[in-house]
Design a protein around this motif. Structure first.
Motif, PDB file in Angstrom:
ATOM      1  N   ASN A  60      17.424  39.212 -74.585  1.00  0.00           N
ATOM      2  CA  ASN A  60      15.967  39.334 -74.607  1.00  0.00           C
ATOM      3  C   ASN A  60      15.348  38.414 -75.647  1.00  0.00           C
ATOM      4  O   ASN A  60      14.305  37.796 -75.412  1.00  0.00           O
ATOM      5  N   LEU A  61      15.966  38.339 -76.814  1.00  0.00           N
ATOM      6  CA  LEU A  61      15.455  37.459 -77.878  1.00  0.00           C
ATOM      7  C   LEU A  61      15.504  36.009 -77.428  1.00  0.00           C
ATOM      8  O   LEU A  61      14.538  35.259 -77.606  1.00  0.00           O
ATOM      9  N   GLY A  63      15.463  34.820 -74.353  1.00  0.00           N
ATOM     10  CA  GLY A  63      14.468  34.592 -73.307  1.00  0.00           C
ATOM     11  C   GLY A  63      13.061  34.487 -73.869  1.00  0.00           C
ATOM     12  O   GLY A  63      12.275  33.624 -73.460  1.00  0.00           O
ATOM     13  N   ASN A  64      12.750  35.342 -74.826  1.00  0.00           N
ATOM     14  CA  ASN A  64      11.436  35.315 -75.456  1.00  0.00           C
ATOM     15  C   ASN A  64      11.229  34.032 -76.244  1.00  0.00           C
ATOM     16  O   ASN A  64      10.173  33.377 -76.152  1.00  0.00           O
ATOM     17  N   LEU A  65      12.239  33.651 -77.019  1.00  0.00           N
ATOM     18  CA  LEU A  65      12.107  32.448 -77.848  1.00  0.00           C
ATOM     19  C   LEU A  65      12.097  31.177 -76.996  1.00  0.00           C
ATOM     20  O   LEU A  65      11.458  30.186 -77.354  1.00  0.00           O
ATOM     21  N   ARG A  67      10.583  30.798 -74.169  1.00  0.00           N
ATOM     22  CA  ARG A  67       9.184  30.610 -73.796  1.00  0.00           C
ATOM     23  C   ARG A  67       8.334  30.213 -75.006  1.00  0.00           C
ATOM     24  O   ARG A  67       7.469  29.334 -74.918  1.00  0.00           O
ATOM     25  N   ALA A  68       8.570  30.871 -76.148  1.00  0.00           N
ATOM     26  CA  ALA A  68       7.765  30.604 -77.344  1.00  0.00           C
ATOM     27  C   ALA A  68       7.944  29.169 -77.830  1.00  0.00           C
ATOM     28  O   ALA A  68       6.974  28.502 -78.216  1.00  0.00           O
ATOM     29  N   THR A 120       7.510  25.733 -68.888  1.00  0.00           N
ATOM     30  CA  THR A 120       6.342  26.119 -69.676  1.00  0.00           C
ATOM     31  C   THR A 120       5.618  24.894 -70.213  1.00  0.00           C
ATOM     32  O   THR A 120       4.384  24.811 -70.175  1.00  0.00           O
TER      33      THR A 120
END
Length: 369
Positions: A60-61, A63-65, A67-68, A120
């Motif tokens: 999860n981390l 995947g989030n990072l 995008r960020a 993105t």
């Protein structure tokens, strides 16, 4: 405006920010039009640092990072264009290196992983993105790194003149350009700024040792220096590459654990000498008297430059500014160049450097539409 405009995006091992460069290519020779640095938000840096440590993986981390970081890269592009009043429609493509979170090319199933979702970036900028440059070389049995020697050869090679290009980012890499028909040699020498940055951040909560001023107040401990230099990586033959997986805060703390009697400034000085000695040792093996041209953040560390010069008295030491490109923008331009090579169907790797089985077109295309 010409359609030979590309943007290069680079965020290296130091993770201090994103460099964005606007480059025009004529006959494959780059001309820097504009540049911009986007600082790394502290919260994002903390997350990336966590993700880079083996044993703390979390999907999860990641995947989030992913995008960020993609959003941060897109912000760097949009600010670069806005600051220079250049419409996105004029850019052929963005070459994005991404942020390396794991580089393990020597496993049985070697891999390298960069995040910073190119979809993105494409969606937020409206520009085609070329990214994921390293994994084709890995798939062909190579290290996937360093990739910049191919660019160094294109740009800096001078017939009849032996040159060594030393890129000192978080990790240091060198490119030997013999000046003749000999093959280019290139590899990672070991830590560049990563350990000296980690130590000053640990002790003084500063991101880096400006001009090497703190290291200059310390005295290098020869026993610790020799202990650090005895690491097996330095004895490996090329092709070789490394990263935070090996040279990181946890490793550093293990190495200095038995040297508690040293002052913090003495440790900083010793870590700076580790960088300088590891670079100098490899340079001496390659050539007795080649010209050295330094690029990357290390070019602005006055103490590092002074110590390197003392270790290499027979080598003339300059920065890449003396041969046409300011040191802080060389890697960003290199990834604009790799995007241009991909766009024209040209190879981007040097098998003699990476160990890949053949030359290949690097990267994948992520269309804006």
């Amino acid at each position: 405006m010409s359609k030979s405009y590309y943007i290069g995006l680079m965020s290296g091992t130091s993770m201090d920010g994103v460099d964005a460069v606007l480059v025009e290519f004529e006959q494959q020779q780059p001309r820097l039009i504009a540049s911009h640095s986007e600082p790394m938000p502290r919260s994002l840096l903390k997350g990336l640092t966590r993700l880079c440590l083996p044993g703390n993986d979390e999907i999860n981390l990641q995947g989030n990072l992913d995008r960020a970081v993609g959003q941060l890269f897109a912000q760097a592009v949009n600010n670069l264009l806005a600051n220079n009043a250049i419409p996105a429609e004029q850019i052929t493509a963005i070459g994005s290196h991404g942020q390396t979170i794991r580089h393990m090319p020597n496993l049985d199933m070697g891999f390298t992983l960069q995040i910073g979702d190119p979809n993105t970036i494409a969606a937020l900028t409206g520009i085609n993105v070329i990214a994921d440059f390293r994994r084709k070389d890995i798939a062909l049995g190579g290290q996937g790194a360093p990739l910049v020697p191919a660019f160094h050869q294109q740009l800096f090679a001078q017939p009849g003149s032996a040159r060594i290009i030393v890129n000192i980012g978080g990790i240091s890499n060198i490119t030997f350009l013999p000046g003749g028909a000999d093959e280019v040699v290139g590899f990672d020498t070991g830590p560049g700024n990563t350990l000296i940055d980690a130590w000053i951040n640990h002790v003084h909560n500063k991101p880096y040792d400006e001009h090497g001023a703190w290291a200059a107040t310390g005295t290098t401990n020869e026993q610790l220096l020799n202990h650090l230099l005895s690491h097996s990586y330095f004895a490996l033959a090329a092709p070789k590459s490394t990263g935070r997986e090996l040279f990181n805060q946890a490793w550093l703390e293990q190495q200095v654990a038995n040297f508690g009697y040293l002052s913090e400034a003495d440790i900083q000085s010793t870590l700076l000498d580790l960088t300088c000695h590891s670079i100098a040792n490899d340079c001496k093996k390659l050539s007795d008297n080649a010209e050295l041209f330094i690029c990357g953040g290390g070019a602005f560390n006055d103490e590092l430059m002074l110590r390197l010069a003392n270790l290499l008295p027979n080598h003339k030491i300059l920065t890449t500014k003396d041969i046409g490109i300011a040191p802080q923008w060389v890697e960003g331009i290199a990834f604009a160049w790799l995007a241009m090579r991909h766009h024209h169907g040209l190879s981007g790797n040097l098998p003699a450097v990476t160990g890949a089985s053949r030359e290949a077109i690097l990267g994948g295309l992520f269309p804006a539409q």
